[in-house]
Design a protein around this motif. Structure first.
Motif, mmCIF file in Angstrom:
data_model
loop_
_atom_site.group_PDB
_atom_site.id
_atom_site.type_symbol
_atom_site.label_atom_id
_atom_site.label_comp_id
_atom_site.label_asym_id
_atom_site.label_seq_id
_atom_site.Cartn_x
_atom_site.Cartn_y
_atom_site.Cartn_z
ATOM 1 N N GLY A 14 -1.906 -1.356 29.456
ATOM 2 C CA GLY A 14 -2.188 -2.170 30.555
ATOM 3 C C GLY A 14 -1.163 -3.166 30.935
ATOM 4 O O GLY A 14 -1.451 -4.554 31.340
ATOM 5 N N VAL A 15 0.196 -2.818 30.773
ATOM 6 C CA VAL A 15 1.235 -4.037 30.780
ATOM 7 C C VAL A 15 2.569 -3.180 31.898
ATOM 8 O O VAL A 15 2.343 -2.143 31.998
ATOM 9 N N ALA A 16 3.255 -4.033 31.918
ATOM 10 C CA ALA A 16 4.660 -3.645 32.696
ATOM 11 C C ALA A 16 5.351 -2.959 31.801
ATOM 12 O O ALA A 16 5.354 -3.216 30.613
ATOM 13 N N GLN A 17 6.029 -1.937 32.116
ATOM 14 C CA GLN A 17 6.984 -1.068 31.325
ATOM 15 C C GLN A 17 7.964 -1.920 30.535
ATOM 16 O O GLN A 17 8.422 -1.743 29.697
ATOM 17 N N SER A 18 8.470 -3.013 31.519
ATOM 18 C CA SER A 18 9.478 -4.125 30.963
ATOM 19 C C SER A 18 8.838 -4.707 29.619
ATOM 20 O O SER A 18 9.583 -5.061 28.731
ATOM 21 N N THR A 19 7.465 -4.849 29.735
ATOM 22 C CA THR A 19 6.923 -5.689 28.577
ATOM 23 C C THR A 19 6.912 -4.513 27.312
ATOM 24 O O THR A 19 7.262 -4.998 26.266
ATOM 25 N N VAL A 20 6.882 -3.218 27.407
ATOM 26 C CA VAL A 20 7.068 -2.351 26.442
ATOM 27 C C VAL A 20 8.351 -2.362 25.754
ATOM 28 O O VAL A 20 8.421 -2.520 24.503
ATOM 29 N N SER A 21 9.247 -2.541 26.727
ATOM 30 C CA SER A 21 10.815 -2.684 26.132
ATOM 31 C C SER A 21 10.843 -3.835 25.395
ATOM 32 O O SER A 21 11.713 -4.058 24.306
ATOM 33 N N LEU A 22 10.425 -4.962 25.908
ATOM 34 C CA LEU A 22 10.704 -6.128 25.262
ATOM 35 C C LEU A 22 9.903 -6.062 23.763
ATOM 36 O O LEU A 22 10.450 -6.398 22.735
ATOM 37 N N VAL A 23 8.763 -5.505 23.704
ATOM 38 C CA VAL A 23 8.032 -5.459 22.323
ATOM 39 C C VAL A 23 8.790 -4.433 21.358
ATOM 40 O O VAL A 23 9.108 -4.750 20.105
ATOM 41 N N VAL A 24 9.428 -3.170 21.991
ATOM 42 C CA VAL A 24 9.903 -2.339 21.090
ATOM 43 C C VAL A 24 11.441 -2.894 20.411
ATOM 44 O O VAL A 24 11.857 -2.721 19.496
ATOM 45 N N VAL A 38 0.538 -3.721 22.650
ATOM 46 C CA VAL A 38 1.501 -2.291 23.119
ATOM 47 C C VAL A 38 1.564 -1.613 22.004
ATOM 48 O O VAL A 38 1.902 -0.454 21.917
ATOM 49 N N LEU A 39 1.769 -2.274 20.763
ATOM 50 C CA LEU A 39 2.061 -1.408 19.442
ATOM 51 C C LEU A 39 0.773 -0.531 19.272
ATOM 52 O O LEU A 39 1.069 0.703 18.676
ATOM 53 N N ASP A 40 -0.209 -0.993 19.424
ATOM 54 C CA ASP A 40 -1.531 -0.370 19.404
ATOM 55 C C ASP A 40 -1.638 0.949 20.126
ATOM 56 O O ASP A 40 -1.742 1.981 19.602
ATOM 57 N N ALA A 41 -1.126 0.690 21.223
ATOM 58 C CA ALA A 41 -1.100 1.874 22.473
ATOM 59 C C ALA A 41 -0.024 2.886 21.943
ATOM 60 O O ALA A 41 -0.355 4.060 22.062
ATOM 61 N N ALA A 42 1.015 2.343 21.682
ATOM 62 C CA ALA A 42 2.123 3.296 21.562
ATOM 63 C C ALA A 42 1.903 4.267 20.070
ATOM 64 O O ALA A 42 2.025 5.342 20.277
ATOM 65 N N ARG A 43 1.034 3.642 18.964
ATOM 66 C CA ARG A 43 0.560 4.548 18.008
ATOM 67 C C ARG A 43 -0.536 5.315 18.469
ATOM 68 O O ARG A 43 -0.367 6.361 17.737
ATOM 69 N N ARG A 44 -1.470 5.052 19.164
ATOM 70 C CA ARG A 44 -2.257 5.922 19.619
ATOM 71 C C ARG A 44 -1.670 7.079 20.383
ATOM 72 O O ARG A 44 -2.169 8.211 20.199
#
Length: 328
Positions: A14-24, A38-44
């Motif tokens: 439930g975030v922007a794609q740019s937020t995923v990039s920032l986290v990663v 974001v980390l939880d979603a990526a691992r799921r």
């Protein structure tokens, strides 16, 4: 199987794609709440957390209160070299702090710790694969194991000592009976089985576990059994055993043959250089990372993996074949 993208992770979190990039990419401009989501979603979803700068991060778990010994030094070296060869990055984590992995952009972890509670605590983490060295895993909780092929390794040792004329062989372990039950390499149990298969009576008396007395008392009991060869594990303890033998005016290999697990840059410089069993730590490290990569690719890992070692023949075993020698 459909490739998982950062767009799919963003939608799941439930975030922007740019937020995923920032986290990663470990950028600081993200709140802890969003970061964890974001980390939880990526691992799921099974999204590989790989920064743009490259280098999947692999956690290496050790027991913080444990002194560096031969096993830990050699396994860390093997893991470090394999991680570097694959272009990954490495972070060492205390087994007491594994919950921190939920907050790291870590793809998976390798445990060199024998912490008996680690499997239970791992269930609290968010879909992160773990590969344990030696200790038992739990596939339902994404925990797998790579370990030395103890049966094959002990067979190597036995066959070699038998060829050299030794029948009365003792084993000195730096693990308790309780610890033995937690390991996949059941060294003491398998050693006793090999002795019994060779027709040795009271074979259990030739296996010495930690917790059954002081080092001096345990060594004395084995010597009283009339052993001609002693297998000592790990390699660190072989140094102490040699000191105890010297205090008794017993020489290696003239009075007692000695064989141990390899302690790199130490075993070959002992007096005399010690014949050792060298576990295949590089293969174990490679298998561990293969298992993690398969998990990240959403492939079914094949299960636990055993790795046979090899003997390094040096000067600490006496050849009894052409001598008039009787055992007790």
């Amino acid at each position: 199987m459909k490739k998982i993208t950062s767009t799919m992770v963003a939608r799941e979190a439930g975030v922007a794609q740019s937020t995923v990039s920032l986290v990663v990419n470990n950028r600081p401009r993200v709140s802890e709440v969003t970061r964890k989501r974001v980390l939880d979603a990526a691992r799921r979803l099974g999204y590989v957390l790989e920064p743009r700068s490259g280098g999947v991060l692999i956690g290496v778990i050790i027991t913080g209160c444990r002194a560096m010994n031969s096993y830990l030094a050699m396994t860390i070296t093997a893991v470090k070299e394999e991680v570097h060869r694959r272009g990954f990055r490495l972070e060492i984590i205390n087994s007491d702090d594994i919950e921190l992995l939920n907050e790291r952009v870590v793809a998976g972890a390798i445990s060199l710790s024998n912490d008996p509670e680690l499997n239970e605590r791992w269930k609290e983490l968010k879909n992160i694969p773990l590969v344990r060295f030696v200790s038992r895993g739990s596939h339902a909780d994404n925990i797998y194991t790579v370990y030395p092929d103890c049966r094959a390794d002990l067979r190597l040792i036995f066959d070699y000592l038998n060829r050299m004329g030794h029948r009365r062989i003792g084993l000195f372990l730096e693990r308790t009976v309780e610890q033995e039950r937690r390991f996949l390499d059941r060294t003491g149990e398998l050693f006793r089985e090999l002795l019994e298969a060779d027709g040795i009576a009271a074979a259990e008396r030739l296996v010495s576990f930690a917790g059954s007395g002081t080092l001096t008392e345990r060594l004395d009991r084995l010597l009283q059994e009339g052993i001609t060869a002693l297998v000592v594990m790990p390699g660190d303890v072989a140094l102490r055993i040699q000191g105890e033998l010297a205090r008794r005016n017993l020489r290696v290999p003239e009075d007692l043959s000695l064989l141990s697990r390899e302690y790199s840059n130490v075993s070959e410089f002992m007096t005399p250089p010690t014949t050792t069993l060298l576990p295949d730590y590089p293969a174990m490290a490679a298998h561990a990372l293969n298992l993690i990569e398969m998990f990240l690719q959403r492939k079914q890992p094949p299960g636990d993996i055993a790795c046979p070692g090899r003997l390094l023949i040096r000067d600490s075993v006496r050849d009894l074949r052409n001598q008039n020698f009787t055992t007790g």
